[in-house]
Design a protein around this motif. Sequence first.
Motif, mmCIF file in Angstrom:
data_model
loop_
_atom_site.group_PDB
_atom_site.id
_atom_site.type_symbol
_atom_site.label_atom_id
_atom_site.label_comp_id
_atom_site.label_asym_id
_atom_site.label_seq_id
_atom_site.Cartn_x
_atom_site.Cartn_y
_atom_site.Cartn_z
ATOM 1 N N VAL A 281 0.837 -1.201 0.000
ATOM 2 C CA VAL A 281 0.000 0.000 0.000
ATOM 3 C C VAL A 281 0.874 1.254 0.000
ATOM 4 N N LEU A 282 1.932 1.247 0.811
ATOM 5 C CA LEU A 282 2.799 2.422 0.879
ATOM 6 C C LEU A 282 3.533 2.654 -0.438
ATOM 7 N N ASP A 283 3.834 1.577 -1.162
ATOM 8 C CA ASP A 283 4.411 1.732 -2.501
ATOM 9 C C ASP A 283 3.453 2.505 -3.414
ATOM 10 N N GLN A 284 2.170 2.197 -3.267
ATOM 11 C CA GLN A 284 1.168 2.907 -4.062
ATOM 12 C C GLN A 284 1.104 4.388 -3.677
ATOM 13 N N VAL A 285 1.243 4.669 -2.379
ATOM 14 C CA VAL A 285 1.233 6.057 -1.917
ATOM 15 C C VAL A 285 2.409 6.817 -2.519
ATOM 16 N N GLU A 286 3.578 6.199 -2.496
ATOM 17 C CA GLU A 286 4.767 6.852 -3.035
ATOM 18 C C GLU A 286 4.574 7.197 -4.509
ATOM 19 N N LEU A 287 4.013 6.259 -5.279
ATOM 20 C CA LEU A 287 3.763 6.497 -6.695
ATOM 21 C C LEU A 287 2.766 7.640 -6.881
ATOM 22 N N ALA A 288 1.704 7.628 -6.077
ATOM 23 C CA ALA A 288 0.690 8.682 -6.193
ATOM 24 C C ALA A 288 1.284 10.055 -5.873
ATOM 25 N N GLN A 289 2.156 10.110 -4.867
ATOM 26 C CA GLN A 289 2.745 11.394 -4.513
ATOM 27 C C GLN A 289 3.681 11.903 -5.607
ATOM 28 N N VAL A 290 4.403 11.000 -6.216
ATOM 29 C CA VAL A 290 5.266 11.399 -7.337
ATOM 30 C C VAL A 290 4.424 12.043 -8.436
ATOM 31 N N GLU A 291 3.216 11.557 -8.594
ATOM 32 C CA GLU A 291 2.318 12.075 -9.630
ATOM 33 C C GLU A 291 1.482 13.252 -9.138
ATOM 34 N N GLY A 292 1.847 13.773 -7.945
ATOM 35 C CA GLY A 292 1.245 15.009 -7.470
ATOM 36 C C GLY A 292 0.010 14.868 -6.620
ATOM 37 N N GLU A 293 -0.326 13.662 -6.201
ATOM 38 C CA GLU A 293 -1.545 13.462 -5.418
ATOM 39 C C GLU A 293 -1.242 13.564 -3.918
ATOM 40 N N ASN A 294 -2.121 14.229 -3.209
ATOM 41 C CA ASN A 294 -1.935 14.498 -1.782
ATOM 42 C C ASN A 294 -2.584 13.380 -0.966
ATOM 43 N N ILE A 295 -1.874 12.263 -0.835
ATOM 44 C CA ILE A 295 -2.366 11.080 -0.122
ATOM 45 C C ILE A 295 -1.317 10.652 0.889
ATOM 46 N N ARG A 296 -1.750 10.375 2.109
ATOM 47 C CA ARG A 296 -0.830 9.900 3.141
ATOM 48 C C ARG A 296 -1.490 8.830 3.999
ATOM 49 N N GLY A 297 -0.668 7.943 4.550
ATOM 50 C CA GLY A 297 -1.160 6.931 5.468
ATOM 51 C C GLY A 297 -1.106 7.431 6.902
ATOM 52 N N GLN A 298 -2.169 7.159 7.658
ATOM 53 C CA GLN A 298 -2.159 7.451 9.100
ATOM 54 C C GLN A 298 -1.582 6.246 9.829
ATOM 55 N N VAL A 299 -0.564 6.471 10.653
ATOM 56 C CA VAL A 299 0.110 5.379 11.352
ATOM 57 C C VAL A 299 0.128 5.644 12.849
ATOM 58 N N CYS A 300 0.395 4.580 13.590
ATOM 59 C CA CYS A 300 0.422 4.647 15.052
ATOM 60 C C CYS A 300 1.857 4.451 15.536
ATOM 61 N N GLY A 301 2.231 5.169 16.575
ATOM 62 C CA GLY A 301 3.593 5.119 17.080
ATOM 63 C C GLY A 301 3.876 4.013 18.070
ATOM 64 N N ARG A 302 2.942 3.083 18.222
ATOM 65 C CA ARG A 302 3.185 1.903 19.048
ATOM 66 C C ARG A 302 2.274 0.786 18.551
ATOM 67 N N PRO A 303 2.491 -0.439 18.984
ATOM 68 C CA PRO A 303 1.606 -1.514 18.529
ATOM 69 C C PRO A 303 0.208 -1.365 19.135
ATOM 70 N N PRO A 304 -0.799 -1.006 18.351
ATOM 71 C CA PRO A 304 -2.158 -0.974 18.906
ATOM 72 C C PRO A 304 -2.512 -2.357 19.445
ATOM 73 N N GLY A 305 -3.114 -2.390 20.620
ATOM 74 C CA GLY A 305 -3.376 -3.686 21.220
ATOM 75 C C GLY A 305 -4.607 -3.713 22.089
ATOM 76 N N VAL A 306 -5.165 -4.907 22.257
ATOM 77 C CA VAL A 306 -6.349 -5.129 23.079
ATOM 78 C C VAL A 306 -5.935 -5.284 24.531
ATOM 79 N N MET A 307 -6.679 -4.630 25.425
ATOM 80 C CA MET A 307 -6.460 -4.737 26.861
ATOM 81 C C MET A 307 -7.496 -5.693 27.453
ATOM 82 N N LEU A 308 -7.018 -6.652 28.210
ATOM 83 C CA LEU A 308 -7.883 -7.667 28.806
ATOM 84 C C LEU A 308 -7.816 -7.576 30.326
#
Length: 564
Positions: A281-308
Motif C-alpha cells: 500500500v505504501l508503494d502505491q502512496v509513493e507512486l501517487a505522490q510522485v504524480e502530485g496526489e496528496n495522499i498519506r497513510g495514518q500510522v500509530c507510534g506503538r503496537p495498537p493492542g487489546v487490553m484484557l
Amino acid sequence: MSAQYDLVIRGGTIVDGSGAQRFSGDIAIADGLIAAVGEVEGSGKEEIDASDRIVTPGFVDIHTHYDGHATWANRLEPSSQHGVTTVLCGNCGVGFAPCKEEDRDRLMALMEGVEDIPEPVMSAGIPWTWESFPDYLDILETRQLDMDIATQVPHAPLRVFVMGERAAEKDPATEDDIAEMGRLAREAIAAGALGFSTSRTLNHRASDGTLTYSYAAASDELAGIAHAVGEGGQGVLQLISDFDDVDGEFGIVRRMQTESQRPLTFTLLQMPNVPDRWRQVLDQVELAQVEGENIRGQVCGRPPGVMLALDFSRNPFSNCASFLEVAQLDDAAKLAALRDPERRARILSEFDNLVDDSPFSLQGRFGSMYELGEVPVYEPKAEDSLLARAEREGRSAPELAYEILVDRNGVIYLPATNFMDNKNDVMKAMINHPSTILGLGDGGAHCGMLCDASMTTYMMSRWASTERTADDADRLPLEEVVRKLTSETADAVGLGDRGMIRVGNRADINVIDLDTIGLKRPTAISNLPEGGRMIGQDSTGYDATIVAGAITYRNGEATGALPG
C-alpha cells in the motif's frame, strides 16, 4: 504596575513544533493567544517556572471518536490527560449526524459494534437535539470542554440520512442519491466540518453483525461525494480499508483524491495475517505522490493492542459459563467468587473446552499475550509472553492468565498490529516515512478494549531523544517527534492557527518534564453515562497543559478550566 499578560511561561526549553532546533526563552499569553516568544520583560497575572522543562505546542490528534462524548461530557478523557489540546472526530465513516429521529437506533448500533461504545451509554448521554450536520455543529459550539474539538462528516449516517432503508439494505446509490450526499457533505464543511470520512473494512459492523452502511459504496459514489467536497474548495478526506485488493482499493483512493483535489489520509497498519501488505500500500502512496496526489497513510507510534481485564470488555474467560454467572456482580463480590477454588477449576476446564473459531477468539493466543505492569511495556520480548512464562513455570498459560487477572486484579496486553515477531522495525519504518502522518489514537472509541489515546505520551517517552541528531536507531530527535504531534497533524487538516509556538497562534501549550514523562497502567473508570465504564490511563511528566491560555491540567490533575 499591572500585569501585561494573562500568563507567562518562564525560562523553558522551547520546542516550537516546526522541527527547528530547541531554544531557551519565555512565552507570554494574552486573550488566549501567544503574545510574545523569546525574552519577555512584562509580567503575567500568573507565571509558570519552566526551568529544566521543555515547552511544546499542544498535541493535535486527528483520529478520534468523541462524537458522542462531546455532547455529554466536559472532559474528553483520556486524550486530555496526555497533552492533547485539539481532537478531530467523525473518523472511519461513523458518527451521529446527520440523523433523522427514526434512524437514531441504527447509528447507535453501528457505533456500538464498530467502536465499542455501549448502547445504554449513548441512549442516556446523547441529547439528539439535531437533525442536520450544521445543527450538530451548533450544539458542539455551545459545549464547554477541556480541549477544542473538530469533526468530519461521516459517510454511514450521511448515507442513511439520504437513502433510508435502502442504505441499511446496502443498495447501490443512484445518481440523485450521490448528488444529495455530496451536497450535504459540502454544506457541512461550509458550516465548519473539517472533511468527509468513510469506511471500507469488513471489521466495521453494527452490534447485530451487519456491515457498516458505507461498505456497499461503490467507486462512483465515493468519487461523486469527493467531487462535491472538492467543489467547495475546502475540507479533507479520511478512510479506512482492508486493502484486500490493493490495486482496486487504492484505485478508489486515488480517484477520490483526484476528483476532489483535497488532502486524503487513510489507516495504515501491519496486519498479522498479511504482514507485507502495508508495504504494498505504501508503494502505491509513493507512486501517487510522485504524480502530485496528496495522499498519506495514518500510522500509530506503538503496537495498537487489546487490553484484557476483569473490568474491561473482554478477558480470556469471558465466554465461560461459570464466569458469566458472576460477571455482573460488583467488583468485590466478583473477585471473591472468582477466587473460589472450585469456580476457578470449573472456569479453566470450560475454557479448555470452548469452541471459538471467530477472528477475535482469544484461544491459542497466549504466545502473544503479556502482563502489563505498573509501568506498561508496549514492545515486550517474546520470552515474556504468558505462554513462554507458563512453560518455564511448568503450568498452563490459562492458569497463569487466571492468576494475573483474578489474584492480582491485573491487565493483559495483546498487541494486535505493527509488532510481528516482537519486532518494531515496521513501526519505525512507518513513523519515519515521508508519506505518513501520526493518527489512530481512537480516543472515545473501543471504551473497554483499547487505550491508544495515550499514544502522544508514548511518543514523547519512547521515541523522543534529547540529542539533536540521535545515533540510537530506536529513537527520533525530540524536535521531530514534537513536530509530528503538533504542526504536522494540525496542518494536515487545515488548522493553521495552532501546532506551533509563534506569535498570534492559539495558546495551546504543554510544559513537560522529559525525565519523568510516561504512562501508568490502564484502569477502568466509571465516567460514562449510566455508570458506564471505559479504560482510562494516567500519565506522568506533564507540569501543565494549557488550552487557549487557560491551564486545564496541572501535574496530571484537572483544574476545572473548560476553555475548549
